[in-house]
Design an enzyme around this catalytic site. Structure first.
Site, PDB file in Angstrom:
ATOM      1  N   THR A  93       6.356   0.591   2.227  1.00  0.00           N
ATOM      2  CA  THR A  93       7.380   1.345   2.957  1.00  0.00           C
ATOM      3  C   THR A  93       6.664   2.323   3.886  1.00  0.00           C
ATOM      4  OG1 THR A  93       8.880   1.219   1.077  1.00  0.00           O
ATOM      5  CG2 THR A  93       9.370   2.872   2.757  1.00  0.00           C
ATOM      6  N   LEU A 100       0.834  -1.207   0.000  1.00  0.00           N
ATOM      7  CA  LEU A 100       0.000   0.000   0.000  1.00  0.00           C
ATOM      8  C   LEU A 100       0.867   1.255   0.000  1.00  0.00           C
ATOM      9  CD1 LEU A 100      -2.457  -1.511   2.596  1.00  0.00           C
ATOM     10  CD2 LEU A 100      -3.046  -0.915   0.233  1.00  0.00           C
ATOM     11  N   PRO A 101       0.287   2.416  -0.350  1.00  0.00           N
ATOM     12  CA  PRO A 101       1.109   3.621  -0.516  1.00  0.00           C
ATOM     13  C   PRO A 101       1.846   4.071   0.755  1.00  0.00           C
ATOM     14  CG  PRO A 101      -1.043   3.916  -1.559  1.00  0.00           C
ATOM     15  CD  PRO A 101      -1.105   2.627  -0.787  1.00  0.00           C
ATOM     16  N   LYS A 105       9.473  10.814   0.029  1.00  0.00           N
ATOM     17  CA  LYS A 105       8.736  10.149   1.120  1.00  0.00           C
ATOM     18  C   LYS A 105       9.715   9.374   2.006  1.00  0.00           C
ATOM     19  CE  LYS A 105       6.064   5.967   1.778  1.00  0.00           C
ATOM     20  NZ  LYS A 105       5.489   4.774   1.182  1.00  0.00           N
ATOM     21  N   LYS A 119      15.239  -0.387   5.415  1.00  0.00           N
ATOM     22  CA  LYS A 119      14.800   0.229   4.157  1.00  0.00           C
ATOM     23  C   LYS A 119      15.101   1.737   4.140  1.00  0.00           C
ATOM     24  CE  LYS A 119      12.270   1.240   0.500  1.00  0.00           C
ATOM     25  NZ  LYS A 119      12.611   0.902  -0.860  1.00  0.00           N
TER      26      LYS A 119
END
Ligand code: NAD
Length: 299
Positions: free
Chosen positions: A94, A65-66, A244, A169
């Site tokens: 993420t 998902l975003p 982001k 990440k």
């Protein structure tokens, strides 16, 4: 083979879910976008009418998902209330480390086992089943999740306990944002000093300036292997997503009390690039802004 609910079939999930189907799993897919869902159906997945429907009888739930707000919403309002408690939950989105830990704690409280498993590799690797998964969760959960992730992966690495996948990440992508900006600066300076870009690439890619941003993802068109620079900076890894990730790294650094000046500088550069309309461009397109910054008046 497992019954897998796959929620989120966008740029990344749209490539990943069909790779699970190709590996022989029964993939019940759902996305709010009908187009995205239809593409997954054409590629071997079965349509679910809702996230709740996808989760019923699932042995594994995978989400792509975003951002954190979507992850928290989908797990709290659809997965926890509809999936069997025996299902392994794997979030590949993420998101920030804090939200990953929160949702993992809530999953445990509700009787589930959960992994955070963000990826490195981008859309081509999602399609090609060659993502690198950085996985946070217990040893036992990792061993259960590994065979599920493998058909989508070139590497599946256990980073540590819940949230460790997200920590790996954002630290990785903080390096990527900073090295890409530094590589772009170096090419622009080299050009202004009269060096041919190909010659500079030949030297630096074999010298101590070498990095993935230089060698595998060169930001100069026609230099090095084919990259988004050769396609007008279209496709690839969007600058908005890099921004982001840099914001997630900055917030994590603030909370952990870590000093990350290069990460902060990269975040400011990418913010400026996105503000100037570069958000949809590949993140290596920042070289255009760095090049123009001396002639275009600053904001
Ligand atoms: P995307 O926006 O293309 O896809 C997300 C999908 O989720 C969309 O299709 C959207 O309709 C769907 N969605 C949103 N809310 C939903 C809900 N409540 N129920 C069902 N579906 C819902 O994003 P993406 O590029 O696929 O990225 C997904 C994640 O992977 C992000 O967290 C991103 O940071 C990360 N990531 C992306 C890349 C990349 O190159 N695109 C690389 C590595 C990691």
């Amino acid at each position: 083979m497992a019954r897998i609910a796959f929620i989120g079939l966008g740029h990344m999930g749209g490539g990943m879910a069909p790779n699970l189907a190709k590996a022989g799993h029964e993939v019940r897919a759902f996305d709010l976008s009908e187009d995205a869902l239809n593409r997954a159906i054409e590629r071997g997945c079965t349509a679910a009418g809702s996230a709740a429907d996808a989760c019923k009888d699932a042995e594994v739930v995978v989400t792509m998902l975003p951002a954190a707000k979507h992850v928290l919403d989908v797990y709290r309002n659809h997965v926890f209330t509809n999936a069997p408690k025996s299902a392994l939950l794997i979030d590949c989105s993420t998101i920030d480390v804090g939200s990953a830990k929160t949702i993992s704690d809530e999953a445990a409280f509700a009787g589930f086992t959960m992994l955070d498993a963000p990826v490195s590799g981008g859309i081509a690797a999602a399609e090609g089943g060659s993502l690198t998964f950085m996985v946070g969760g217990s040893d036992e959960a990792f061993e259960r999740g590994r065979p599920i992730l493998e058909p989508m992966a070139k590497a599946v690495i256990h980073a540590g306990q819940a949230g460790a996948g997200q920590a790996a990440k954002i630290c990785n992508n903080m390096i990527l944002g900073a090295t890409m900006a530094a590589t772009c600066e170096a090419f622009v300076l080299a050009q202004k000093l009269g060096l041919d870009s190909q010659t500079f690439f030949d030297i630096s890619s074999k010298a101590s300036g070498q990095s993935w941003s230089m060698t595998s993802y060169c930001p100069v068109p026609g230099v090095g292997p084919e990259t988004p620079a050769d396609r007008g900076y279209e496709g690839g890894f969007a600058a908005a997503l890099m921004l982001k990730d840099l914001k997630l790294a900055a917030e994590a650094a603030r909370q952990a009390g870590a000093y990350t000046p290069m990460g902060t500088e990269a975040e400011e550069l990418y913010q400026r690039f996105v503000d100037r309309g570069g958000g949809d461009k590949d993140f290596s397109g920042i070289i255009k802004m760095i090049d123009d910054s001396w002639v275009v008046p600053q904001d």
